[in-house]
Structures are given as C-alpha cells and as structure tokens.
Design a protein around this motif. Structure first.
Motif, mmCIF file in Angstrom:
data_model
loop_
_atom_site.group_PDB
_atom_site.id
_atom_site.type_symbol
_atom_site.label_atom_id
_atom_site.label_comp_id
_atom_site.label_asym_id
_atom_site.label_seq_id
_atom_site.Cartn_x
_atom_site.Cartn_y
_atom_site.Cartn_z
ATOM 1 N N SER A 186 0.873 -1.176 0.202
ATOM 2 C CA SER A 186 0.074 0.349 0.082
ATOM 3 C C SER A 186 0.928 1.417 0.019
ATOM 4 O O SER A 186 0.215 2.542 -0.068
ATOM 5 C CB SER A 186 -0.961 0.118 1.094
ATOM 6 N N SER A 187 2.295 1.332 0.018
ATOM 7 C CA SER A 187 2.971 2.326 0.046
ATOM 8 C C SER A 187 4.211 2.279 -0.784
ATOM 9 O O SER A 187 4.771 1.339 -0.693
ATOM 10 C CB SER A 187 3.517 2.588 1.439
ATOM 11 N N ALA A 188 4.389 2.959 -1.973
ATOM 12 C CA ALA A 188 5.385 2.836 -2.953
ATOM 13 C C ALA A 188 5.700 4.193 -3.576
ATOM 14 O O ALA A 188 4.630 5.114 -3.589
ATOM 15 C CB ALA A 188 5.171 1.693 -3.840
ATOM 16 N N ASN A 195 8.441 11.265 -14.586
ATOM 17 C CA ASN A 195 7.119 10.915 -14.059
ATOM 18 C C ASN A 195 7.165 10.178 -12.599
ATOM 19 O O ASN A 195 8.014 9.246 -12.459
ATOM 20 C CB ASN A 195 6.728 9.610 -15.126
ATOM 21 N N VAL A 196 6.665 11.008 -11.630
ATOM 22 C CA VAL A 196 6.637 10.623 -10.391
ATOM 23 C C VAL A 196 5.289 9.797 -10.061
ATOM 24 O O VAL A 196 4.220 10.718 -10.435
ATOM 25 C CB VAL A 196 7.081 11.306 -9.298
ATOM 26 N N ARG A 197 5.165 8.821 -9.332
ATOM 27 C CA ARG A 197 3.847 8.195 -9.145
ATOM 28 C C ARG A 197 3.938 7.713 -7.605
ATOM 29 O O ARG A 197 4.518 6.952 -7.363
ATOM 30 C CB ARG A 197 3.427 6.914 -10.055
ATOM 31 N N ALA A 198 3.042 8.629 -6.761
ATOM 32 C CA ALA A 198 2.919 7.963 -5.399
ATOM 33 C C ALA A 198 1.910 6.954 -5.382
ATOM 34 O O ALA A 198 0.831 7.183 -5.847
ATOM 35 C CB ALA A 198 2.752 9.421 -4.529
ATOM 36 N N VAL A 199 2.213 5.822 -4.656
ATOM 37 C CA VAL A 199 1.109 4.876 -4.270
ATOM 38 C C VAL A 199 0.990 5.073 -2.718
ATOM 39 O O VAL A 199 1.890 4.851 -1.814
ATOM 40 C CB VAL A 199 1.655 3.458 -4.507
ATOM 41 N N ASP A 204 4.961 6.062 6.898
ATOM 42 C CA ASP A 204 4.604 6.675 8.342
ATOM 43 C C ASP A 204 3.443 7.314 8.378
ATOM 44 O O ASP A 204 2.828 7.806 9.374
ATOM 45 C CB ASP A 204 5.568 7.406 8.990
ATOM 46 N N GLY A 205 2.748 7.187 7.142
ATOM 47 C CA GLY A 205 1.205 7.452 7.102
ATOM 48 C C GLY A 205 1.219 9.052 6.835
ATOM 49 O O GLY A 205 0.110 9.474 6.589
ATOM 50 N N SER A 206 2.337 9.584 6.564
ATOM 51 C CA SER A 206 2.276 11.375 6.061
ATOM 52 C C SER A 206 2.227 11.081 4.460
ATOM 53 O O SER A 206 2.418 10.153 3.721
ATOM 54 C CB SER A 206 3.546 11.932 6.671
ATOM 55 N N GLU A 207 2.232 12.487 4.078
ATOM 56 C CA GLU A 207 2.237 12.573 2.572
ATOM 57 C C GLU A 207 3.725 12.324 1.883
ATOM 58 O O GLU A 207 4.606 12.729 2.817
ATOM 59 C CB GLU A 207 1.622 14.056 2.221
ATOM 60 N N TRP A 208 3.666 12.125 0.745
ATOM 61 C CA TRP A 208 5.187 12.263 0.061
ATOM 62 C C TRP A 208 5.333 13.624 -0.316
ATOM 63 O O TRP A 208 4.390 14.270 -0.739
ATOM 64 C CB TRP A 208 5.025 11.461 -1.249
ATOM 65 N N SER A 209 6.702 13.817 -0.325
ATOM 66 C CA SER A 209 7.244 15.217 -0.645
ATOM 67 C C SER A 209 7.890 15.134 -1.946
ATOM 68 O O SER A 209 8.984 14.385 -1.979
ATOM 69 C CB SER A 209 8.182 15.934 0.316
ATOM 70 N N ILE A 210 7.119 15.575 -3.104
ATOM 71 C CA ILE A 210 7.841 15.633 -4.222
ATOM 72 C C ILE A 210 8.404 16.818 -4.904
ATOM 73 O O ILE A 210 7.578 18.047 -4.734
ATOM 74 C CB ILE A 210 6.690 15.181 -5.424
ATOM 75 N N ALA A 211 9.711 17.097 -5.029
ATOM 76 C CA ALA A 211 10.367 18.284 -5.101
ATOM 77 C C ALA A 211 10.194 18.507 -6.648
ATOM 78 O O ALA A 211 10.364 17.782 -7.426
ATOM 79 C CB ALA A 211 11.820 18.222 -4.914
ATOM 80 N N ILE A 212 9.850 19.938 -6.920
ATOM 81 C CA ILE A 212 9.684 20.212 -8.341
ATOM 82 C C ILE A 212 10.912 20.866 -8.485
ATOM 83 O O ILE A 212 11.252 22.051 -7.770
ATOM 84 C CB ILE A 212 8.630 21.268 -8.487
ATOM 85 N N ALA A 213 11.667 20.577 -9.374
ATOM 86 C CA ALA A 213 13.344 21.015 -9.589
ATOM 87 C C ALA A 213 13.303 22.563 -10.111
ATOM 88 O O ALA A 213 12.422 22.830 -11.066
ATOM 89 C CB ALA A 213 14.123 20.237 -10.444
ATOM 90 N N ILE A 228 -0.532 12.597 -1.953
ATOM 91 C CA ILE A 228 -0.906 10.959 -1.835
ATOM 92 C C ILE A 228 -1.404 10.578 -2.802
ATOM 93 O O ILE A 228 -2.354 11.083 -3.509
ATOM 94 C CB ILE A 228 -1.996 11.096 -0.543
ATOM 95 N N ASP A 229 -1.140 9.258 -3.178
ATOM 96 C CA ASP A 229 -1.789 8.428 -4.142
ATOM 97 C C ASP A 229 -2.154 9.275 -5.425
ATOM 98 O O ASP A 229 -3.080 9.312 -5.776
ATOM 99 C CB ASP A 229 -2.852 7.708 -3.708
ATOM 100 N N THR A 230 -0.998 9.810 -6.013
ATOM 101 C CA THR A 230 -1.320 10.603 -7.284
ATOM 102 C C THR A 230 -0.043 10.532 -8.338
ATOM 103 O O THR A 230 0.948 10.062 -7.778
ATOM 104 C CB THR A 230 -1.721 11.853 -6.951
#
Ligand code: ADP
Ligand code: MG
Length: 336
Positions: A186-188, A195-199, A204-213, A228-230
């Motif tokens: 459930s977490s990947a 192309n980044v894909r958050a599963v 730890d239940g928190s949001e993924w931080s995706i850096a925009i370069a 989250i999940d996007t």
C-alpha cells in the motif's frame, strides 16, 4: 522575488525516512533502464519485494509494446504497415492520446513522429534543424485526422506515423501502481524519468514530498508538492536538446508549427490521479504556454492541477494545489 536559475531540470524525490522499524517490515527498491530513461521503484511493507519485481516486469513488457524504435513493438509494426490489430493496452493508450488531443486543440499529438525523426531526436540519429520546406511537407501528415480506429483496428494514413513518447511512461506508471496495490503493497514511490507516481501514503502515514526542480539547476528545487496516491509529471525543454547557431532546440514539438515549442515556459508539472492524462498534459501544457493552459485549467480543474515555471523564472500554481505547494520563492495562484 524571482528565482535565479541556471540549466537543467529534474524531479528530486525527497523521502523522509522518519518511520520507525515497527511500522514497516520491509523496503524493496529497483533501479533499472526502460523507455529510454532511468527508473526507480521503491516499495514498503507487505509483499514489497514481489511488488517491485512485478512492476518492473510490467514496465519492460509495455516498453516492448510501445517503443517506436524496437522492431518487435506493436507501434513499430503500425508505423511500418500503417495498420495493426491493437492490443487492449495500445487501444487504451490511443484513447487517452486522442482525448488529450481534443482537449488541448491538438497541442498533444502522437502523429508528431515524422517531425521528431526530422529533428533527429531518436537514438542513433543526428540532431539537426530541418529546412522550413521539409517541415511544411512533413506537417501535411501530422494531425489526429490521419488516424482511424475501427473497433480494434488502427489505421494510419500513408505518410503518418505515431510516437507515444509523451504518454507511454504515464501508462506504465498507472499499470505499475495498479499491480503494486493488487499485490497487497500500500506504500510505494515510482520515479520513471520525470514521471513520479505516489502509491498510497508514506510508510509513516504522512504525505510524500515531491520536489519540483529548479529548471536551471538540477541540484536545487523550486518548490515541493505534498501528495498522496497521485501522479506528478514534469515536462521541460531541458533534457533532450541541442544547440545550433547559438539557439537551443528541444524535443517537445509544437504540432502546429513543426518547431520545438517556444511558449514562454521552462517547465510544467501536472498533478492528476490519472497518470496518462498527467503525462500527456504535461507535454501539451508546455506547448500551449501559461495563458492557454490557465483557460484549460478553469474548464477542467477537477481533472488536474499544475505548477508552471516561466522563462522569467516566475512560478504559477493552480489553486487546487495552493495548499500542497511549498516554496521559498514567491508564487502566483491561477484561480478556477
Ligand atoms: P520526457 O521525454 O522528458 O518524458 P515528455 O513527457 O514531455 O517529456 O515527452 C516528450 C516526448 O513526447 C518526445 O520525446 C516525443 O517523443 C513526444 N512529443 C514531443 N512533442 C509532442 C507533442 N506535441 N505531442 C505528443 N507527443 C510529443
Ligand atoms: Mg508527457
């Protein structure tokens, strides 16, 4: 305040490993090369190892199906024979491509293949600036009207060829994320070259931080998107490019002119639940420029959000991402 950028762009994925070991029993990662780029898949928790393995296998299978240069691919055969009995995957890809083509008034168009070829952006070709006459001739075979789909048969006009480079990674990330979830993980986080894909969420239940370069300096970031999940997909005129007579030419082509898009943007990042849409739109919005993209957003704000970085290094964020975007720089908000 404006940001001062140099050259290049990438997405830096920041993973804060702040979870405790009791919350996660395993972590598996694979770095591999597919679809002309380096990819990384990291999965956490239940079945993470088999999830990563299955996702990598699926992406490699799709690479063989969609590659424009691999002689065994369905797309290669379609481009040679001008017709093919499409697999479920290829038909789905065409569907999404046609939808985005209509939505963007042709800014996204998979029939740009002969243009990409003329500019020499395929592996093994010499990059060059084609003559205006050549571009005009090639443009005659570019356009969605040159593709006919009847049930499962895809037919191209005589001089038309297709290239799914602007959407295939989106399809691959969608399938890989599905496979990972179906396998009980459930977490990947998937990083397929831009192309980044958050599963799900972070372990730890928190949001993924995706850096925009920062488009001008890969090692720095212009901001961070918490998601989250996007899918988060970035397009920019930075990676595949060449200089000729002091001018920069890159691999995102405006199908209306036949030339690399010059719309006043350095990069566009699109956020959407739909990976294919995110991928195709990131390419299309880069072609369309800020003002036309803002109009498209107001009509489709439930489908996607976007972060734009202009040639002047101004940052614009659509209002559905306002609360998830964080930056040390000032940014403007595009309202619905
Ligand atoms: P990246 O290759 O960095 O992932 P994109 O997702 O924007 O960036 O895709 C660029 C690729 O898409 C090009 O290499 C080409 O294969 C294809 N392409 C270029 N221009 C267009 C366009 N206007 N419409 C559809 N596909 C395009
Ligand atoms: Mg794209």
């Amino acid at each position: 305040m404006k940001i001062s950028f140099k050259t290049g762009i990438t997405i830096i994925v920041l993973i804060a490993f702040s979870f405790s070991s009791c919350m996660v029993d395993s972590r598996s990662e694979s770095e591999f090369f597919a679809m002309d780029t380096v990819m990384t898949i990291t999965a956490y928790g239940d079945n993470s190892e088999s999830s990563v393995k299955s996702a990598v296998e699926e992406i490699n299978r799709l690479d063989t199906l969609f590659s424009v240069q691999n002689q065994n691919s369905e797309i290669y055969k379609l481009n040679i024979n001008k017709y093919v009995h499409g697999s479920k995957e290829t038909l789905e890809l065409f569907n999404c491509a046609q939808m985005v083509n209509t939505m963007t008034n042709g800014a996204f168009d998979v029939t740009i293949e002969p243009l990409i070829r003329e500019w020499g952006f395929y592996t093994g070709l010499e990059k060059q600036v084609p003559t205006q006459k050549k571009i005009e001739t090639v443009l005659d075979s570019v356009g969605a009207e040159h593709i006919k789909i009847d049930k499962e048969t895809i037919v191209l006009d005589k001089d038309t060829s297709v290239d799914f480079g602007g959407i295939a990674k989106g399809y691959a990330s969608k399938r890989a994320a599905q496979i990972i979830k179906e396998n009980g993980t459930s977490s990947a986080l998937l990083s397929l070259g831009g192309n980044v894909r958050a599963v799900g969420k972070k372990p730890d239940g928190s949001e993924w931080s995706i850096a925009i370069a920062n488009p001008d300096d890969n090692s720095k970031q212009a901001g961070v998107l918490n998601v989250i999940d996007t899918a988060v997909v970035t397009s920019g005129g930075y990676q595949r490019c060449f200089k000729y007579n002091g001018k920069n030419y890159h691999h995102i082509i405006d199908p209306h002119t036949g030339y690399p898009a010059d719309s006043g943007l350095k990069s566009v990042s699109v956020v959407s639940q739909d990976d294919c849409l995110a991928d195709a739109l990131s390419t299309a919005l880069f072609v369309m420029g800020l003002d036309n993209s803002a109009v498209l957003y107001t009509e489709n704000s439930t489908l996607f959000g976007a972060v734009f970085i202009t040639d002047e290094n101004e940052i614009y964020v659509t209002d559905n991402l306002e609360k998830s975007f964080f930056s040390d720089y000032d940014f403007k908000v595009i309202k619905k």
